[in-house]
Design a protein around this motif. Sequence first.
Motif, PDB file in Angstrom:
ATOM      1  N   ARG A 242      -7.125 -16.377  -2.182  1.00 46.40           N
ATOM      2  CA  ARG A 242      -8.472 -16.098  -2.693  1.00 46.40           C
ATOM      3  C   ARG A 242      -8.624 -14.624  -3.062  1.00 46.40           C
ATOM      4  O   ARG A 242      -9.241 -14.273  -4.063  1.00 46.40           O
ATOM      5  CB  ARG A 242      -9.533 -16.464  -1.660  1.00 46.40           C
ATOM      6  CG  ARG A 242      -9.675 -17.940  -1.381  1.00 46.40           C
ATOM      7  CD  ARG A 242     -10.174 -18.746  -2.572  1.00 46.40           C
ATOM      8  NE  ARG A 242     -11.356 -18.207  -3.182  1.00 46.40           N
ATOM      9  CZ  ARG A 242     -12.609 -18.504  -2.867  1.00 46.40           C
ATOM     10  NH1 ARG A 242     -12.842 -19.364  -1.921  1.00 46.40           N
ATOM     11  NH2 ARG A 242     -13.607 -17.957  -3.502  1.00 46.40           N
ATOM     12  N   ARG A 243      -8.062 -13.747  -2.228  1.00 49.49           N
ATOM     13  CA  ARG A 243      -8.132 -12.310  -2.503  1.00 49.49           C
ATOM     14  C   ARG A 243      -7.371 -11.981  -3.785  1.00 49.49           C
ATOM     15  O   ARG A 243      -7.821 -11.176  -4.594  1.00 49.49           O
ATOM     16  CB  ARG A 243      -7.557 -11.529  -1.316  1.00 49.49           C
ATOM     17  CG  ARG A 243      -7.443 -10.054  -1.538  1.00 49.49           C
ATOM     18  CD  ARG A 243      -8.588  -9.311  -0.974  1.00 49.49           C
ATOM     19  NE  ARG A 243      -8.303  -7.880  -1.013  1.00 49.49           N
ATOM     20  CZ  ARG A 243      -9.196  -6.986  -1.283  1.00 49.49           C
ATOM     21  NH1 ARG A 243     -10.434  -7.350  -1.486  1.00 49.49           N
ATOM     22  NH2 ARG A 243      -8.890  -5.725  -1.336  1.00 49.49           N
ATOM     23  N   ALA A 244      -6.220 -12.621  -3.999  1.00 51.43           N
ATOM     24  CA  ALA A 244      -5.452 -12.402  -5.230  1.00 51.43           C
ATOM     25  C   ALA A 244      -6.234 -12.889  -6.450  1.00 51.43           C
ATOM     26  O   ALA A 244      -6.217 -12.240  -7.505  1.00 51.43           O
ATOM     27  CB  ALA A 244      -4.098 -13.095  -5.145  1.00 51.43           C
ATOM     28  N   GLU A 245      -6.927 -14.026  -6.324  1.00 50.75           N
ATOM     29  CA  GLU A 245      -7.767 -14.513  -7.426  1.00 50.75           C
ATOM     30  C   GLU A 245      -8.872 -13.515  -7.746  1.00 50.75           C
ATOM     31  O   GLU A 245      -9.157 -13.235  -8.914  1.00 50.75           O
ATOM     32  CB  GLU A 245      -8.401 -15.853  -7.057  1.00 50.75           C
ATOM     33  CG  GLU A 245      -7.454 -17.016  -6.998  1.00 50.75           C
ATOM     34  CD  GLU A 245      -8.135 -18.278  -6.472  1.00 50.75           C
ATOM     35  OE1 GLU A 245      -9.394 -18.333  -6.439  1.00 50.75           O
ATOM     36  OE2 GLU A 245      -7.411 -19.212  -6.089  1.00 50.75           O
ATOM     37  N   TRP A 246      -9.509 -12.981  -6.695  1.00 52.24           N
ATOM     38  CA  TRP A 246     -10.588 -12.017  -6.889  1.00 52.24           C
ATOM     39  C   TRP A 246     -10.054 -10.738  -7.535  1.00 52.24           C
ATOM     40  O   TRP A 246     -10.678 -10.202  -8.452  1.00 52.24           O
ATOM     41  CB  TRP A 246     -11.259 -11.696  -5.547  1.00 52.24           C
ATOM     42  CG  TRP A 246     -12.357 -10.704  -5.660  1.00 52.24           C
ATOM     43  CD1 TRP A 246     -13.650 -10.967  -6.010  1.00 52.24           C
ATOM     44  CD2 TRP A 246     -12.281  -9.294  -5.445  1.00 52.24           C
ATOM     45  NE1 TRP A 246     -14.372  -9.797  -6.022  1.00 52.24           N
ATOM     46  CE2 TRP A 246     -13.561  -8.760  -5.670  1.00 52.24           C
ATOM     47  CE3 TRP A 246     -11.251  -8.442  -5.076  1.00 52.24           C
ATOM     48  CZ2 TRP A 246     -13.832  -7.399  -5.550  1.00 52.24           C
ATOM     49  CZ3 TRP A 246     -11.516  -7.086  -4.951  1.00 52.24           C
ATOM     50  CH2 TRP A 246     -12.796  -6.576  -5.193  1.00 52.24           C
ATOM     51  N   LEU A 247      -8.906 -10.254  -7.078  1.00 48.45           N
ATOM     52  CA  LEU A 247      -8.316  -9.045  -7.660  1.00 48.45           C
ATOM     53  C   LEU A 247      -7.940  -9.269  -9.123  1.00 48.45           C
ATOM     54  O   LEU A 247      -8.119  -8.385  -9.963  1.00 48.45           O
ATOM     55  CB  LEU A 247      -7.092  -8.612  -6.855  1.00 48.45           C
ATOM     56  CG  LEU A 247      -7.381  -7.963  -5.504  1.00 48.45           C
ATOM     57  CD1 LEU A 247      -6.121  -7.896  -4.671  1.00 48.45           C
ATOM     58  CD2 LEU A 247      -8.004  -6.593  -5.681  1.00 48.45           C
TER      59      LEU A 247
END
Length: 126
Positions: free
Chosen positions: A12-17
């Motif tokens: 999820r953090r990679a998607e947000w970044l």
Amino acid sequence: MSDMYLFGLSSRRAEWLSQRQSIVAENVANANTPGYIGKDVKGFTEAMESTQLAMAGSNPLHLAAVDGRSVDVESGSETAWEVTHSGNSVSLEQEMLKSGEVQSGFSLNTSIAKAFQRFYLMGVKG
């Protein structure tokens, strides 16, 4: 391994970044467009809080978990450092700082996922 919470959080953090990186790129691409207002995505903690599981039910005796996860991260207007006479609010210096934050975020995210994977494999191997 995909059912592990940390791997899901890392994803999820990679998607947000990735979303933030594309917004920064869009802002840089429109740096000379008259009237363009720069955008930014809301913070990761705010995005995660808005996608928490919520309880819902048709009958007070029947409760079901509802997944409120949305793939898109809403973008909103950012606070500009300066607004030019053409109405453009993009500051290239500010966008480069954001780009650096995204890069360090990807590095940190990758390092944490690798460390967790090593710990997981050590636990499985015994």
